[in-house]
Motif scaffolding. Structure first.
Motif, PDB file in Angstrom:
ATOM      1  N   ARG A 112       0.827  -1.209   0.000  1.00 48.55           N
ATOM      2  CA  ARG A 112       0.000   0.000   0.000  1.00 48.55           C
ATOM      3  C   ARG A 112       0.860   1.258   0.000  1.00 48.55           C
ATOM      4  NH1 ARG A 112      -5.123   1.740   1.881  1.00 48.55           N
ATOM      5  NH2 ARG A 112      -5.739  -0.346   2.508  1.00 48.55           N
ATOM      6  N   VAL A 113       0.509   2.205  -0.905  1.00 46.00           N
ATOM      7  CA  VAL A 113       1.158   3.518  -0.907  1.00 46.00           C
ATOM      8  C   VAL A 113       0.132   4.641  -0.726  1.00 46.00           C
ATOM      9  CG1 VAL A 113       3.164   2.791  -2.261  1.00 46.00           C
ATOM     10  CG2 VAL A 113       1.154   3.701  -3.440  1.00 46.00           C
ATOM     11  N   VAL A 114      -1.156   4.302  -0.847  1.00 43.38           N
ATOM     12  CA  VAL A 114      -2.234   5.271  -0.624  1.00 43.38           C
ATOM     13  C   VAL A 114      -3.042   4.781   0.570  1.00 43.38           C
ATOM     14  CG1 VAL A 114      -4.257   6.416  -1.599  1.00 43.38           C
ATOM     15  CG2 VAL A 114      -2.359   5.781  -3.106  1.00 43.38           C
ATOM     16  N   SER A 115      -3.090   5.572   1.641  1.00 49.01           N
ATOM     17  CA  SER A 115      -3.799   5.141   2.849  1.00 49.01           C
ATOM     18  C   SER A 115      -5.309   5.241   2.665  1.00 49.01           C
ATOM     19  CB  SER A 115      -3.376   5.996   4.054  1.00 49.01           C
ATOM     20  OG  SER A 115      -3.907   7.304   3.924  1.00 49.01           O
ATOM     21  N   SER A 116      -6.036   4.464   3.457  1.00 43.26           N
ATOM     22  CA  SER A 116      -7.505   4.534   3.447  1.00 43.26           C
ATOM     23  C   SER A 116      -7.957   5.945   3.787  1.00 43.26           C
ATOM     24  CB  SER A 116      -8.097   3.568   4.481  1.00 43.26           C
ATOM     25  OG  SER A 116      -7.799   2.249   4.146  1.00 43.26           O
ATOM     26  N   GLU A 117      -7.256   6.561   4.726  1.00 45.99           N
ATOM     27  CA  GLU A 117      -7.615   7.916   5.157  1.00 45.99           C
ATOM     28  C   GLU A 117      -7.498   8.907   3.991  1.00 45.99           C
ATOM     29  OE1 GLU A 117      -9.020  10.719   7.869  1.00 45.99           O
ATOM     30  OE2 GLU A 117      -9.004   8.533   7.905  1.00 45.99           O
ATOM     31  N   GLU A 118      -6.444   8.778   3.178  1.00 46.16           N
ATOM     32  CA  GLU A 118      -6.292   9.655   2.008  1.00 46.16           C
ATOM     33  C   GLU A 118      -7.465   9.484   1.047  1.00 46.16           C
ATOM     34  OE1 GLU A 118      -2.033  10.235   0.316  1.00 46.16           O
ATOM     35  OE2 GLU A 118      -2.100   8.237   1.235  1.00 46.16           O
ATOM     36  N   GLY A 119      -7.871   8.245   0.825  1.00 44.97           N
ATOM     37  CA  GLY A 119      -9.008   7.982  -0.060  1.00 44.97           C
ATOM     38  C   GLY A 119     -10.287   8.585   0.484  1.00 44.97           C
ATOM     39  N   ARG A 120     -10.528   8.380   1.781  1.00 41.06           N
ATOM     40  CA  ARG A 120     -11.735   8.934   2.418  1.00 41.06           C
ATOM     41  C   ARG A 120     -11.739  10.458   2.363  1.00 41.06           C
ATOM     42  NH1 ARG A 120     -11.639   4.405   5.605  1.00 41.06           N
ATOM     43  NH2 ARG A 120     -10.104   5.184   7.073  1.00 41.06           N
ATOM     44  N   LEU A 121     -10.601  11.079   2.648  1.00 45.36           N
ATOM     45  CA  LEU A 121     -10.519  12.542   2.629  1.00 45.36           C
ATOM     46  C   LEU A 121     -10.720  13.109   1.223  1.00 45.36           C
ATOM     47  CD1 LEU A 121      -7.583  13.217   5.113  1.00 45.36           C
ATOM     48  CD2 LEU A 121     -10.001  13.795   5.432  1.00 45.36           C
ATOM     49  N   LEU A 122     -10.164  12.444   0.220  1.00 47.69           N
ATOM     50  CA  LEU A 122     -10.357  12.897  -1.156  1.00 47.69           C
ATOM     51  C   LEU A 122     -11.838  12.819  -1.526  1.00 47.69           C
ATOM     52  CD1 LEU A 122      -9.160  13.855  -3.857  1.00 47.69           C
ATOM     53  CD2 LEU A 122      -9.043  11.448  -4.514  1.00 47.69           C
ATOM     54  N   ALA A 123     -12.459  11.690  -1.212  1.00 46.48           N
ATOM     55  CA  ALA A 123     -13.885  11.517  -1.520  1.00 46.48           C
ATOM     56  C   ALA A 123     -14.725  12.572  -0.808  1.00 46.48           C
ATOM     57  CB  ALA A 123     -14.340  10.113  -1.136  1.00 46.48           C
ATOM     58  N   LEU A 124     -14.404  12.834   0.437  1.00 48.27           N
ATOM     59  CA  LEU A 124     -15.139  13.834   1.209  1.00 48.27           C
ATOM     60  C   LEU A 124     -14.968  15.222   0.587  1.00 48.27           C
ATOM     61  CD1 LEU A 124     -16.841  14.204   3.787  1.00 48.27           C
ATOM     62  CD2 LEU A 124     -14.712  14.584   5.028  1.00 48.27           C
ATOM     63  N   SER A 125     -13.733  15.564   0.216  1.00 46.83           N
ATOM     64  CA  SER A 125     -13.469  16.897  -0.335  1.00 46.83           C
ATOM     65  C   SER A 125     -14.125  17.097  -1.703  1.00 46.83           C
ATOM     66  CB  SER A 125     -11.960  17.157  -0.431  1.00 46.83           C
ATOM     67  OG  SER A 125     -11.392  16.389  -1.470  1.00 46.83           O
ATOM     68  N   LEU A 126     -14.348  16.005  -2.433  1.00 43.71           N
ATOM     69  CA  LEU A 126     -14.951  16.105  -3.769  1.00 43.71           C
ATOM     70  C   LEU A 126     -16.417  15.673  -3.775  1.00 43.71           C
ATOM     71  CD1 LEU A 126     -11.927  14.737  -5.816  1.00 43.71           C
ATOM     72  CD2 LEU A 126     -12.721  17.098  -5.694  1.00 43.71           C
ATOM     73  N   ASP A 127     -16.971  15.425  -2.583  1.00 44.45           N
ATOM     74  CA  ASP A 127     -18.375  15.052  -2.428  1.00 44.45           C
ATOM     75  C   ASP A 127     -18.715  13.774  -3.205  1.00 44.45           C
ATOM     76  OD1 ASP A 127     -20.907  15.314  -1.373  1.00 44.45           O
ATOM     77  OD2 ASP A 127     -21.618  16.678  -2.938  1.00 44.45           O
ATOM     78  N   CYS A 128     -17.886  12.747  -2.987  1.00 44.92           N
ATOM     79  CA  CYS A 128     -18.066  11.454  -3.658  1.00 44.92           C
ATOM     80  C   CYS A 128     -18.218  10.363  -2.598  1.00 44.92           C
ATOM     81  CB  CYS A 128     -16.849  11.117  -4.509  1.00 44.92           C
ATOM     82  SG  CYS A 128     -16.493  12.296  -5.811  1.00 44.92           S
ATOM     83  N   GLY A 129     -18.739   9.221  -3.018  1.00 42.21           N
ATOM     84  CA  GLY A 129     -18.738   8.043  -2.161  1.00 42.21           C
ATOM     85  C   GLY A 129     -17.354   7.427  -2.155  1.00 42.21           C
ATOM     86  N   PHE A 130     -17.088   6.544  -1.185  1.00 40.44           N
ATOM     87  CA  PHE A 130     -15.770   5.918  -1.112  1.00 40.44           C
ATOM     88  C   PHE A 130     -15.883   4.490  -0.593  1.00 40.44           C
ATOM     89  CE2 PHE A 130     -11.958   4.770   1.398  1.00 40.44           C
ATOM     90  CZ  PHE A 130     -11.033   4.783   0.374  1.00 40.44           C
ATOM     91  N   TYR A 131     -15.160   3.569  -1.238  1.00 38.68           N
ATOM     92  CA  TYR A 131     -15.054   2.175  -0.795  1.00 38.68           C
ATOM     93  C   TYR A 131     -13.637   1.708  -1.052  1.00 38.68           C
ATOM     94  CZ  TYR A 131     -20.150   2.138  -1.110  1.00 38.68           C
ATOM     95  OH  TYR A 131     -21.468   2.422  -0.965  1.00 38.68           O
ATOM     96  N   GLU A 132     -13.197   0.733  -0.258  1.00 39.42           N
ATOM     97  CA  GLU A 132     -11.977  -0.003  -0.570  1.00 39.42           C
ATOM     98  C   GLU A 132     -12.390  -1.454  -0.746  1.00 39.42           C
ATOM     99  OE1 GLU A 132      -8.546   0.246   1.943  1.00 39.42           O
ATOM    100  OE2 GLU A 132      -7.952   2.164   1.078  1.00 39.42           O
ATOM    101  N   VAL A 133     -11.869  -2.077  -1.802  1.00 39.49           N
ATOM    102  CA  VAL A 133     -12.247  -3.449  -2.120  1.00 39.49           C
ATOM    103  C   VAL A 133     -10.995  -4.234  -2.506  1.00 39.49           C
ATOM    104  CG1 VAL A 133     -14.538  -2.779  -2.961  1.00 39.49           C
ATOM    105  CG2 VAL A 133     -12.641  -2.973  -4.584  1.00 39.49           C
ATOM    106  N   SER A 134     -11.205  -5.538  -2.632  1.00 38.64           N
ATOM    107  CA  SER A 134     -10.172  -6.402  -3.187  1.00 38.64           C
ATOM    108  C   SER A 134     -10.838  -7.283  -4.223  1.00 38.64           C
ATOM    109  CB  SER A 134      -9.553  -7.263  -2.090  1.00 38.64           C
ATOM    110  OG  SER A 134      -8.774  -8.278  -2.690  1.00 38.64           O
ATOM    111  N   ALA A 135     -10.508  -7.073  -5.484  1.00 41.58           N
ATOM    112  CA  ALA A 135     -11.076  -7.907  -6.546  1.00 41.58           C
ATOM    113  C   ALA A 135     -10.666  -9.359  -6.349  1.00 41.58           C
ATOM    114  CB  ALA A 135     -10.621  -7.396  -7.912  1.00 41.58           C
ATOM    115  N   ALA A 136      -9.494  -9.599  -5.770  1.00 42.75           N
ATOM    116  CA  ALA A 136      -9.010 -10.964  -5.565  1.00 42.75           C
ATOM    117  C   ALA A 136      -9.835 -11.709  -4.524  1.00 42.75           C
ATOM    118  CB  ALA A 136      -7.544 -10.940  -5.137  1.00 42.75           C
ATOM    119  N   GLU A 137     -10.496 -10.980  -3.625  1.00 41.82           N
ATOM    120  CA  GLU A 137     -11.325 -11.626  -2.606  1.00 41.82           C
ATOM    121  C   GLU A 137     -12.714 -11.886  -3.141  1.00 41.82           C
ATOM    122  OE1 GLU A 137     -11.098  -8.888   0.659  1.00 41.82           O
ATOM    123  OE2 GLU A 137      -9.038  -9.440   1.144  1.00 41.82           O
TER     124      GLU A 137
END
Length: 137
Positions: A112-137
């Motif tokens: 991992r080089v992008v933290s979950s928190e970075e993803g959540r903050l970006l989504a919040l700042s751009l008014d988007c939904g956010f999920y983390e997934v694993s296609a392999a699972e």
């Protein structure tokens, strides 16, 4: 949205490339049959023809932008893509366009080089939904 994300991510297991695909999928929600058409467009490193990207944006009612938590560049391009989508879709009407940001490869936490928190903050700042997934699972 989580249902759609699971359906979408099923394709990415071992299947990469520059090809575009349109998937159709029937689904029943609250007793209503819904037909989804999903235009799967890989992000090209080459400059995309602006008119073809505009056509894709006008075609769609909602957007799922997927990045790899192991690839900083795939994450960094999201704000520009989202601003482009919003300008094209919301410029015509005052309706908010549904956009979801999805961090893929959650199973590869050791790379991992992008933290979950970075993803959540970006989504919040751009008014988007956010999920983390694993296609392999």
């Amino acid at each position: 949205a989580a249902l759609t994300v699971r359906f979408l991510t099923r394709r990415f297991i071992g299947e990469y490339g520059d090809m575009e695909f349109i998937y159709s999928h029937n689904l029943t929600v609250d007793g209503r049959e819904i037909l989804l058409h999903i235009w799967d467009v890989p992000n090209s490193q080459q400059a995309d023809d602006g008119s073809s990207e505009e056509k894709r944006i006008q075609w769609a009612d909602s957007f799922v932008l997927v990045y790899s938590i192991c690839d900083r560049a795939s994450f960094n391009i999201l704000p520009l893509k989202i601003q482009f989508i919003k300008a094209a879709k919301e410029g015509q009407s005052q309706e908010k366009v549904p956009i979801v940001i999805v961090g893929n490869k959650r199973d590869l936490h050791h790379q991992r080089v992008v933290s979950s928190e970075e993803g959540r903050l970006l989504a919040l700042s751009l008014d988007c939904g956010f999920y983390e997934v694993s296609a392999a699972e």
